[in-house]
Design a protein around this motif. Structure first.
Motif, PDB file in Angstrom:
ATOM      1  N   ASP A  88      14.995  33.159 -87.348  1.00  0.00           N
ATOM      2  CA  ASP A  88      15.576  32.129 -88.202  1.00  0.00           C
ATOM      3  C   ASP A  88      16.024  30.939 -87.364  1.00  0.00           C
TER       4      ASP A  88
ATOM      5  N   TYR B 277      15.304  25.838 -94.271  1.00  0.00           N
ATOM      6  CA  TYR B 277      16.034  25.352 -93.096  1.00  0.00           C
ATOM      7  C   TYR B 277      16.325  23.876 -93.293  1.00  0.00           C
TER       8      TYR B 277
ATOM      9  N   MET C 147      21.118  26.856 -92.888  1.00  0.00           N
ATOM     10  CA  MET C 147      20.030  27.678 -93.394  1.00  0.00           C
ATOM     11  C   MET C 147      20.384  28.157 -94.795  1.00  0.00           C
TER      12      MET C 147
ATOM     13  N   LYS D 237      13.372  28.769 -86.773  1.00  0.00           N
ATOM     14  CA  LYS D 237      12.816  28.266 -88.037  1.00  0.00           C
ATOM     15  C   LYS D 237      11.444  28.868 -88.372  1.00  0.00           C
TER      16      LYS D 237
ATOM     17  N   ALA E 138      22.108  36.227 -91.496  1.00  0.00           N
ATOM     18  CA  ALA E 138      22.404  34.818 -91.740  1.00  0.00           C
ATOM     19  C   ALA E 138      23.664  34.702 -92.587  1.00  0.00           C
TER      20      ALA E 138
ATOM     21  N   ASP F 217       9.916  31.368 -90.689  1.00  0.00           N
ATOM     22  CA  ASP F 217      10.379  31.948 -91.949  1.00  0.00           C
ATOM     23  C   ASP F 217       9.539  33.182 -92.301  1.00  0.00           C
TER      24      ASP F 217
END
Ligand SMILES: Nc1ncnc2c1ncn2[C@@H]1O[C@H](COP(=O)(O)OP(=O)(O)O)[C@@H](O)[C@H]1O
Ligand SMILES: Nc1ncnc2c1ncn2[C@@H]1O[C@H](COP(=O)(O)OP(=O)(O)O)[C@@H](O)[C@H]1O
Ligand SMILES: Nc1ncnc2c1ncn2[C@@H]1O[C@H](COP(=O)(O)OP(=O)(O)O)[C@@H](O)[C@H]1O
Lengths: 442, 112, 442, 442, 112, 112
Positions: A349, A225, A231, A352, B49, A354
């Motif tokens: 995500d 991050y 990201m 943050k 993502a 992980d």
């Protein structure tokens, strides 16, 4: 639902071959359905053995899933963590774990009984319980290992071997057994009416909370991050291994849920095991299909790794109660489970947090969902007990896990140096590259 | 002698090799590379993502040729490898000071 | 041979513990061999459960075999197809498939009974049938999934996800169940005396015909067959994964054939299951050895992928009748099976039929061979019935499959764009590269 | 301990449902524990079937372990060797192997009885023995294959296919069966009181001695040991495959040891099987932990491949007697086993004995250790018999193996040309690259 | 300064590297490549289909050397890498305009 | 035009690419290589046997630039890629005789 010897007591050998062992059934069965006590003992024991080896096999599933989802520079260490944690779980559960998990109390919070646990002697049968205690112990032990496997996936690629193994030692020797004692061990949650058939909360959420604490305290992988909010994506090194791992876990789950019936010495019990097989399978199917449809609609592409997570989340969700739902409900429970990773992976995500393999959505969130869903199909279970169980597990596991992670951080340290992490843990921690011959893009 | 470095799209490799064979280029050395340029990678989604892969797979050819073949070789590569879409690649030409065939020790154009 | 409830009726619980349940045996067994009705029920159910999880595991086998034999740029999609098809098969077989497969008719062509299929209630035992219906359903469901797995291998690397999944939906919800109803569902083929013990025709050829139609209608992979008659070779990306897949399938086949005995509640039945294990194993052994010897003699090198195909073809060949052959005959049947891929893979290529993993020789051709070979060892089976069964299956499955494939082609389309196919389906269809870190030669 | 039909004779069907079949138990069980003869028959047979498929699965484990530990240029050949050797073992053990292994003598050295071995007829039950002979045969056959698997790992990367397969043919058709006949076949070692429960010596050391002779006679891989004493390291191509292989073997070992109880038709027997599961598991756990700690202390890094070897060595060590040790002793026996590869791998290298996967420390040395350790927990077993068994096996297997290897060397040759070995056996022997698309560093 | 590109057979890599070390070459950069030239690949059979692999695995060395070492380096490579069999590879020499050591910023021959 | 070959530590790739983008370098071609130089590989243990890996993974950049950008490009690479630790790599600069954009056939600096 208790899972201790007491749970089986009614099934213990009656003094008569033609005795009626199937108290669970409504109507008294005809004599033709009767199963002799010795025969029932063998069936019950066999169920534990088959269930046990299937759940043991899940250790390989976690290993492959995680080996497939980490970057290739960390694969050897991930393999080592997985075989090591299974071994530690086995030893710790024998030394102390089982003795804490089944302390023989009623409604208590903590106890220890006869440790280390002794199996029966050669040729001896535990006719008082209706099954071999060694088979039961084995079946319980592999559940303990599963809990540890969940953690290794989340904190992969950045925690050193030694602190990880120390954490596993405490998790499998203390944290998990305490939680088990509260419910299956006839502790206070069981007394409340809390029900967790095969461990959505006891196994999966417990692993999930420990993993979440790990992710928070250890921190994300280097570079994951960026400060500017961007990201970095670290794609898994081998999708076929991750797929294999998922199939292994799916297979193992038939043992996980099916043998949690804890008996197949009556026609009613073996029929229930069958029903559990079907529901377990269908929940996973639904989880896959939901994850595929969701990602296809949302991103225009069906994400393979989400389909794998969807299967597992469906399995975790049905684990709290794989028996009472009809097939339609099993599909709904599993399908909702399958949606959770699709929804929560991006949210984690954003926070943050992980989680390398998605173990938190899969095991923690689907575990909570499955546990809360029990009263939908099992009207005897009070919703408040379920909430209490979820919360109590969350609080206890989180606090103790956090303390352990912090203690490790403060003493031997949790992470390798930045250079070591960048070069991959394989080089620094085990010295064995996973794929030494293949040219890799870094 | 000239030394040509051409970066092309991977699926054009066979075609280019055949075309070069056709004009008398005897050999070449091929490397898998990643290219970075005007062509932008797709925006991909991995587990929810977004990310863009701006390093794209390309193939690099290295070809030593006699001076008089160089122009034709460049032209052949350019025409065969072109799809008229962005990212088709580049051709670079260098002066080659000397060439040696390892097997025989021959040098110069006969070594190619 | 029927596989419906009727098949087991004689095994249903008698009213007496000491009753004789083993009608299959010639001589009436001594009282010592008798097995109580409840005990037999548990054994029968357990056979379905064990067989079921072993066949479920075959889904992983197909996934690994195919992941190993496609090019790396299509591996993620292949994994996704395999887990997706299993999930769809599970759902469809419940919604409608089982109801078509076992419509309760005698000698019919098409029927539907009570759908979606309801399992028994909690704690209830299906004492009228002699086993838990849920266990039977589970065992039947995994066969349905196997059929779909066969298709995915042949049409790999060039069919889009969505049309593939639509095809699977129809295959598992309609095409396969109809075929099953003709034989195991007590339909017209069963009435003729057609015999297909564990499904050389019903499962393997059905999958094979559907795959063949797919290969023809979808067409070969781009660049596979050049206009000048030259053929491009697209080697599989990972031979160890293909090997693993084959071993998984081999293991699963003990469940596939062994549990197709459908009962192990008598000493005779469990002995027959044992014999089936041996014959199944030996047919596969023979298939491997024949394929190795053939390729060694013909090409001077023993082709690993052909040895794998040989094992599978041997297994498919023995599947139509794994019980009546003695070991010698099992070796012969499996050995001839093992020769089929060596012979037919090149022929298919000459015909420009692009079968990525060799599923057509393995499942279709060895399936036909095995079905026709049944009368060699089982004299009660009329050869004409076998021919009829093979032909009828071929005609029905081919026509319906072709219609579906054509309809998909005409509507949503079957193939990705040329550029997408060239770049690999992984990029366009799932966005997940299988091996993102390894430098690859293109 | 005999493993022939005689071994089970006391368990054969009694004439009475309520008869007492569990002679192994001290006290006469209450009537409630009695299991009918037919039911016991089914249980015994089922144990062989489950054990059998689990041990069959070990063939996949060896294949993956070896595929992971050889260099990528030899992986396809290694896969082919593994599936081929299993197939050959199956055929040879039927043609002649079983007939040599169980010749029906008492205290003899060599015999042959009724070959090829005939299974029972359809629907027939072998009520004289107490289990289906086909199930027993299957269980025995997979042990034979295991022996051959051990050899392929040691001599990997340098022996040609054809001589390897010829060796396997003799090993599985003659060498291994003779050894078996001495003990499990009621031969002279059995008469002495030698005890090897599931085959630490009979299976693992036998494979190990054959492998050792192979390593000596074939010689090390090209370039492995330079003249100046320096040693080249050839890292394995895929650690996750090696890990997977180890997990598969671990899983299979529950069948290997558990089903070697040979009966579960009494409450005592099934309890013993359970105890064996626990001990087997714990020995492996201890092996892993010891190997991790040893390498961590000795080299500062925990070697993943040694942890894998440690698990296997722990398993081999407990195999000679997985029943009589209590859990603590099982941990000690397995833990010492796990230390052996860490100690002996470097020693073998110093002796320039090139054992690619560590099969000699794991199977031979841990096998010897386990066999000698039997009297520690089983006081009925004379130490001198154990020594004799170990020595006699070593002498016979080594001499015959050496003769076969030498004969092959003198005739068709054992090794490919240097150029072929350098290029990798895959190219020359099978023509199939294992990972054709990945760029490799040579 | 000169810049040498040598394409050799992979199994010769260690030998060549040692030989170059012996004459004072301090470093080099190595790449896995595929070569195409006079040497023809084997005709292989894959699942009954013949095909020839005419792209053969080679190793490419890139070596910057001082001018006075260049000749000797080429000679060393040629002699060490030669097996006198077809496909042994080529050595190409280029003029190198400048060289910089990243660590220190040094340039010229001292940077090598 | 100049052609720059830079060998750097792999983890510096993104940084260097961004820095070069900042000074107007439009494209580059990247290859995974193994480097051999002053920097010695770790001594590793594999199954009880010590060995040293003196081939270290590096990344090679190839960048064609206009003459006037060359100096600045070299400087940028050197500064961005330096960690001041041994093994940071090298930058080599060559004269480039010609450059062609395959897509359009353009040549010269506009082709870059
Ligand atoms: N300045 C450069 N130096 C070296 N290689 C370059 C350079 N610019 C582009 N390339 C290579 O050429 C490829 C294509 O360039 P790109 O700018 O994307 O498209 P186009 O050549 O069609 O304008 C890049 O992927 C890269 O490999
Ligand atoms: N013109 C060329 N330009 C660049 N590389 C070449 C050229 N010709 C050959 N090579 C490289 O040299 C290798 C050996 O060349 P080849 O013609 O096969 O054998 P030989 O060098 O012994 O004549 C090729 O595989 C290729 O990598
Ligand atoms: N003479 C050379 N020719 C080509 N590449 C070289 C040369 N010397 C070094 N290199 C490359 O530069 C890298 C770093 O060099 P090294 O001597 O280890 O460190 P440094 O550049 O810091 O002095 C090497 O790994 C290699 O890839």
């Amino acid at each position: 639902m208790k899972r201790s010897l007491h749970r089986i007591a009614p099934l213990a050998l009656a003094g008569l071959v033609l005795a009626e062992p199937a108290l669970a059934q409504e109507a008294a069965p005809a004599a033709a359905e009767a199963v002799g006590g010795g025969t029932a003992y063998i069936f019950n024991t066999l169920l534990f053995l088959i269930g046990g080896f299937l759940v043991m096999w899940m250790a390989a599933g976690f290993a492959m899933l995680e080996a497939g989802l980490v970057r290739s520079k960390n694969v050897s260490v991930q393999c080592l963590k997985n075989i090591g944690l299974y071994a530690i779980a086995g030893l710790m559960f024998w030394v102390i774990g089982y003795s804490i998990a089944y302390p023989g109390f009623e409604g208590g919070y903590f106890g220890i009984a006869n440790f280390p646990y002794a199996m029966q002697g050669v040729g001896e049968a535990d006719t008082g319980t209706g099954y071999s205690v060694a088979s039961d112990w084995f079946f319980q032990m592999v559940f303990c290992a599963t809990t540890a496997s969940i953690v290794s996936g989340t904190v992969a690629e950045r925690v050193k071997l030694v602190p990880f193994f120390v954490f596993v030692t405490i998790l499998t020797g203390f944290i998990y057994p305490v939680i088990v004692s509260w419910e299956w061990g006839a502790g206070w949650l069981d007394a409340m009416g809390f029900s967790d058939f095969a461990g959505s909360t006891l196994v999966h959420s417990t692993g999930g909370w420990a993993a979440l604490m790990g992710a928070l305290i250890i921190g994300p992988r280097l570079g994951r991050y960026a400060k500017d909010g961007k990201m970095a994506v670290f794609p898994g090194s081998s999708i076929p291994l991750a797929t294999l791992g998922t199939f292994i876990l799916w297979l193992g789950w038939f043992g996980f849920n099916g043998a949690s019936q804890l008996a197949m010495g009556t026609v009613g019990d073996v029929s229930d095991v069958s029903k559990i097989f079907v529901n377990t399978n269908m929940a996973a199917c639904a989880g896959v299909v939901v994850a595929i449809i969701f990602t296809q609609l949302r991103y225009g592409k069906a994400d393979t790794t989400m389909a794998l997570n969807g299967a597992l989340a469906g399995l975790v969700a049905i684990t709290a109660e794989p028996l009472t739902p009809n097939v339609g409900m099993a599909i709904i429970i599993g399908g909702i489970g399958g949606a959770l990773p699709v929804i929560f992976v991006p949210i984690l995500d954003k926070l943050k947090i992980d989680d390398v393999v998605g173990a938190i959505p899969v095991h923690l969130m689907a575990g909570i969902w499955g546990t809360l869903a029990v009263p939908l199909t099992n009207t005897e279970v009070p919703f408040v007990a379920q909430i209490t169980g979820v919360a109590a597990t969350g609080i206890f596991v989180s606090i103790v896990s956090a303390l352990v992670w912090f203690a490790l951080k403060a003493t031997i340290g949790l992470r390798p140096s930045e250079a070591e992490e960048m070069a991959g843990l394989d080089l620094g921690e085990t010295g064995i590259e996973a794929y030494p011959e293949f040219t890799r893009t870094t | 002698m000239k030394f040509i470095i051409a970066v092309i799209k991977p699926f054009k490799l066979d075609e280019v090799r055949e075309a070069l064979g056709g004009i008398g280029v005897a050999g070449m050395t091929v490397t898998e590379v990643k290219g970075f340029g005007r062509q932008k990678g797709q925006t991909e989604i991995y587990r929810g993502a977004e990310y863009s892969t701006n390093m794209l797979p390309k193939v690099k050819l290295e070809i030593a040729v006699a001076d008089d073949l160089a122009g034709q070789a460049v032209e052949t590569i350019q025409q065969t490898a072109s799809t008229e879409a962005i990212g088709d690649g580049k051709i670079f030409v260098f002066d080659l000071a000397s060439a040696t065939r390892i097997r025989t020790g021959e040098t110069g154009e006969t070594a190619l």
